[in-house]
Design a protein around this motif. Structure first.
Motif, PDB file in Angstrom:
ATOM      1  N   THR A 131       0.814  -1.215   0.000  1.00  0.00           N
ATOM      2  CA  THR A 131       0.000   0.000   0.000  1.00  0.00           C
ATOM      3  C   THR A 131       0.850   1.269   0.000  1.00  0.00           C
ATOM      4  O   THR A 131       0.624   2.194  -0.785  1.00  0.00           O
ATOM      5  CB  THR A 131      -0.936  -0.012   1.222  1.00  0.00           C
ATOM      6  OG1 THR A 131      -1.738  -1.176   1.163  1.00  0.00           O
ATOM      7  CG2 THR A 131      -1.826   1.213   1.224  1.00  0.00           C
ATOM      8  N   ALA A 132       1.836   1.329   0.903  1.00  0.00           N
ATOM      9  CA  ALA A 132       2.662   2.533   1.002  1.00  0.00           C
ATOM     10  C   ALA A 132       3.391   2.813  -0.307  1.00  0.00           C
ATOM     11  O   ALA A 132       3.476   3.961  -0.760  1.00  0.00           O
ATOM     12  CB  ALA A 132       3.668   2.396   2.146  1.00  0.00           C
ATOM     13  N   ASN A 133       3.914   1.759  -0.946  1.00  0.00           N
ATOM     14  CA  ASN A 133       4.627   1.956  -2.207  1.00  0.00           C
ATOM     15  C   ASN A 133       3.690   2.423  -3.315  1.00  0.00           C
ATOM     16  O   ASN A 133       4.082   3.228  -4.167  1.00  0.00           O
ATOM     17  CB  ASN A 133       5.316   0.656  -2.636  1.00  0.00           C
ATOM     18  CG  ASN A 133       6.608   0.420  -1.868  1.00  0.00           C
ATOM     19  OD1 ASN A 133       7.215   1.349  -1.364  1.00  0.00           O
ATOM     20  ND2 ASN A 133       7.013  -0.837  -1.769  1.00  0.00           N
ATOM     21  N   VAL A 141       1.034   4.294  -2.924  1.00  0.00           N
ATOM     22  CA  VAL A 141       0.754   5.703  -2.652  1.00  0.00           C
ATOM     23  C   VAL A 141       1.950   6.567  -3.040  1.00  0.00           C
ATOM     24  O   VAL A 141       1.807   7.591  -3.735  1.00  0.00           O
ATOM     25  CB  VAL A 141       0.397   5.904  -1.166  1.00  0.00           C
ATOM     26  CG1 VAL A 141       0.299   7.390  -0.824  1.00  0.00           C
ATOM     27  CG2 VAL A 141      -0.922   5.205  -0.838  1.00  0.00           C
ATOM     28  N   ARG A 199      -5.870   8.134  -0.282  1.00  0.00           N
ATOM     29  CA  ARG A 199      -5.645   6.886   0.464  1.00  0.00           C
ATOM     30  C   ARG A 199      -6.799   6.748   1.453  1.00  0.00           C
ATOM     31  O   ARG A 199      -6.851   7.452   2.479  1.00  0.00           O
ATOM     32  CB  ARG A 199      -4.296   6.955   1.195  1.00  0.00           C
ATOM     33  CG  ARG A 199      -4.054   5.814   2.159  1.00  0.00           C
ATOM     34  CD  ARG A 199      -3.804   4.501   1.421  1.00  0.00           C
ATOM     35  NE  ARG A 199      -3.491   3.455   2.387  1.00  0.00           N
ATOM     36  CZ  ARG A 199      -4.387   2.539   2.793  1.00  0.00           C
ATOM     37  NH1 ARG A 199      -5.630   2.564   2.315  1.00  0.00           N
ATOM     38  NH2 ARG A 199      -4.029   1.630   3.662  1.00  0.00           N
ATOM     39  N   ALA A 248      -2.189   4.254   9.094  1.00  0.00           N
ATOM     40  CA  ALA A 248      -1.990   5.378   8.179  1.00  0.00           C
ATOM     41  C   ALA A 248      -0.847   6.279   8.617  1.00  0.00           C
ATOM     42  O   ALA A 248      -0.198   6.920   7.774  1.00  0.00           O
ATOM     43  CB  ALA A 248      -3.281   6.194   8.063  1.00  0.00           C
ATOM     44  N   GLU A 287       2.104   5.619   9.579  1.00  0.00           N
ATOM     45  CA  GLU A 287       3.385   5.227   8.982  1.00  0.00           C
ATOM     46  C   GLU A 287       3.480   5.722   7.540  1.00  0.00           C
ATOM     47  O   GLU A 287       4.552   6.157   7.088  1.00  0.00           O
ATOM     48  CB  GLU A 287       3.525   3.701   9.031  1.00  0.00           C
ATOM     49  CG  GLU A 287       3.583   3.145  10.454  1.00  0.00           C
ATOM     50  CD  GLU A 287       3.638   1.633  10.470  1.00  0.00           C
ATOM     51  OE1 GLU A 287       3.775   1.036   9.374  1.00  0.00           O
ATOM     52  OE2 GLU A 287       3.535   1.042  11.552  1.00  0.00           O
ATOM     53  N   GLU A 288       2.364   5.659   6.809  1.00  0.00           N
ATOM     54  CA  GLU A 288       2.370   6.145   5.433  1.00  0.00           C
ATOM     55  C   GLU A 288       2.520   7.662   5.387  1.00  0.00           C
ATOM     56  O   GLU A 288       3.158   8.208   4.488  1.00  0.00           O
ATOM     57  CB  GLU A 288       1.103   5.683   4.725  1.00  0.00           C
ATOM     58  CG  GLU A 288       0.989   4.169   4.619  1.00  0.00           C
ATOM     59  CD  GLU A 288      -0.353   3.713   4.073  1.00  0.00           C
ATOM     60  OE1 GLU A 288      -0.946   4.461   3.270  1.00  0.00           O
ATOM     61  OE2 GLU A 288      -0.814   2.622   4.451  1.00  0.00           O
ATOM     62  N   CYS A 328       5.504   9.956   3.511  1.00  0.00           N
ATOM     63  CA  CYS A 328       5.291  11.135   2.662  1.00  0.00           C
ATOM     64  C   CYS A 328       6.117  12.322   3.169  1.00  0.00           C
ATOM     65  O   CYS A 328       6.767  13.030   2.389  1.00  0.00           O
ATOM     66  CB  CYS A 328       3.809  11.515   2.643  1.00  0.00           C
ATOM     67  SG  CYS A 328       2.761  10.409   1.683  1.00  0.00           S
TER      68      CYS A 328
END
Length: 549
Positions: A82-84, A86, A98, A110, A112-113, A117
């Motif tokens: 997911t993080a990648n 985004v 997201r 969220a 961590e994401e 960023c």
């Protein structure tokens, strides 16, 4: 521009958006705005259907890869997690949404994401949502606080430490526990071991804020027995998430009068609406307000008239001033005229100087979407008879033209034609479209109809009875049959159906209202008798009853 300069796209923007616990109506206005502007949508699977309805048709929704056991064992990194997803989209200058279950600050990972960023200098914003641990108790009728200001503690059983359990158990706070159905008893045991009394009230809610919601009330000491007695556990669905609320506000006598959601008259009922999605829109919205889950199944299909010349002459007559009025008796009639306009390069301006009538609110909305505001909509009954009650008689002094254009289906509309003639008008009764029996619905839907998977079916005309039975089979005898009027009821009985609900007026909304009253009376009778409240489909042989308390 320097042709040798590297072409680096401007960094994108990420919106971390809380999609709420599951009810689509809990999305905030800001969330809907962000979704409408998104280039890329990355959503938790639980809320994908909730959010994509508000995204643009061309929005990119990249697939999320989940690591399997063999990948983890081999220490192979998941490149498209997911993080990648985004970060990759944001680096490419995209506007990314997201969407997470509940609220970004309280549910999920969220944060961590967001940190990822921030580390790369990608701008982001946070749109709060209704947190699962807050929204679900509200829908279950369990207020977390009152005027006394009692503390509230939130515990995620999946990651709670011994210290967390000890502090929650030693306090008098209301404790909101996020866990799974098969782990509720273990969480209750942790709180008892930490000092909470076994007779402390407890409520457990599964599928909160959706029409699949179920809530059970018990105590910390009895919850395992209550779920077993209700035949909820053991179950292959034991891993589904639940919200458990521990404290006096969960007591059955306090929760029952506040259980506004699960006590809706048609809560959880699967209701078959044998109309097209366009025709059924407002009716389905009304059914949802009663807690039902509407399923639209078209029983007719619309085709052009076999001989289009009559329709072509009438549309040209609109432009040349042949008519004083045009009367639309259905959404399909509006669609047929609109398509003919587009074929001739005309638009809503061609209605200038012509009075427009619509048989009801849904037809009126369709006209407004076309850019035409109706001059006449029935103030009472939404039908041809209601339209006639408000239609003015022809007056040769004030009406320069005495002719009405009536585009209709190939099924005659004698009532309206005769009424207009009686009022002094000349009527061009024109076939604008034909209605034919629709194709059969998918096999799964046909099996649900014949096997009792639907709790109720709404028949809005005799043709819907004949066509539904013809394309899908006869509804099961446990299904509640609701008919719009005596003629429709007679047709249903001729097809071997027991009519349970009859609308007091020939109106689809009165029909839905009558079904809701039937459901409420059925529910009240079960409660008064001390029986569990079940849906009609749960009475069929082999169905598994799920008790609610």
């Amino acid at each position: 521009m320097n042709p040798t300069a590297p072409n680096h796209p401007a960094p994108g923007h990420v919106t971390f958006l809380g999609a709420g616990p599951g009810d689509p109506g809990l999305l905030t206005l800001r969330a809907v705005e962000a979704l409408a502007a998104a280039d890329v949508l990355v959503a938790d699977p639980q809320v994908l259907d909730v959010v994509r309805a508000h995204a643009r048709p061309q929005v990119d929704m990249p697939a999320q890869t989940v690591a399997d056991e063999s990948s983890r064992a081999a220490d192979i990194p998941v490149l498209r997690d997911t993080a990648n997803l985004v970060m990759s989209a944001a680096r490419g200058g995209k506007r990314v949404v997201r969407a997470v279950l509940g609220d970004p600050g309280l549910d999920g990972n969220a944060a961590e994401e967001m940190l990822a960023c921030a580390a790369e200098g990608i701008t982001f914003e946070v749109v709060p949502g209704i947190a699962t641990a807050v929204g679900v108790p509200a829908y279950a009728g369990v207020p977390l606080r009152d005027g006394k200001g009692t503390d509230v503690r939130f515990v995620d059983a999946r990651s709670a430490t011994d210290t967390c359990w000890s502090e929650a158990g030693a306090s008098e706070a209301t404790v909101v526990v996020t866990t799974t159905l098969d782990a509720v008893a273990a969480a209750a045991g942790e709180l008892v071991s930490a000092g909470r009394k076994p007779d402390t009230p407890l409520s457990v809610t599964v599928a909160g804020t959706t029409t699949r919601q179920r809530t059970w009330t018990a105590t910390l000491g009895s919850i395992a027995q209550v779920l077993k007695a209700a035949k909820v556990l053991p179950s292959p669905d034991g891993g589904q998430p639940v919200i458990a609320v521990v404290g006096e506000r969960s007591a059955a006598e306090r929760r029952e009068p506040l259980s506004w959601f699960e006590s809706k008259p048609l809560f959880g009922w699967n209701v078959l609406v044998p109309r097209t999605k366009e025709q059924a829109a407002s009716l389905s919205d009304q059914l949802r307000s009663y807690g039902a889950v509407p399923h639209e199944v078209p029983t007719i299909a619309v085709e052009p008239p076999r001989t289009p010349q009559q329709m072509e002459r009438a549309v040209k007559g609109l432009v040349t001033g042949r008519y004083e009025w045009i009367a639309f008796t259905s959404v399909n009639a509006v669609k047929a005229v609109r398509e003919k306009f587009e074929e001739y390069g005309l638009d809503a301006r061609a209605f200038a100087g012509i009075k427009v009538a619509a048989v009801g609110e849904q037809t009126a909305r369709s006209l407004i979407e076309f850019g035409v505001k109706p001059d006449l909509v029935p103030s009472g009954e939404q039908s041809a008879a209601g339209l006639l009650e408000d239609w003015p008689p022809y007056d040769p002094v004030f009406d320069p033209i005495d002719r009405v254009f009536l585009p209709r289906a190939d099924i005659a509309t004698e009532t309206l034609v005769a009424g207009l003639i009686e009022l002094g008008w000349e009527v061009d009764d024109v076939t604008a479209y034909r209605t034919v029996r629709a194709s059969p619905p998918p096999a799964e839907t046909r099996e649900a109809i014949k096997g009792g998977g639907f709790d109720a079916v709404l028949f809005t005309s005799s043709s819907t009875v004949r066509n539904l039975v013809g394309i899908a089979g006869k509804p099961h005898n446990v299904t509640v049959i609701a008919c719009i009027g005596p003629a429709t009821a007679k047709t249903a009985e001729e097809h071997g159906l027991r009519v349970d609900v009859l609308s007091p007026e020939p109106s689809v909304h009165k029909l839905a209202e009558a079904l809701a009253e039937f459901g409420a009376a059925r529910r009240d009778a079960a409660v008064e008798a001390g029986d569990p409240v079940t849906r009609p489909s749960e009475r069929r042989p082999g169905s598994r009853r799920r008790a609610r308390s």
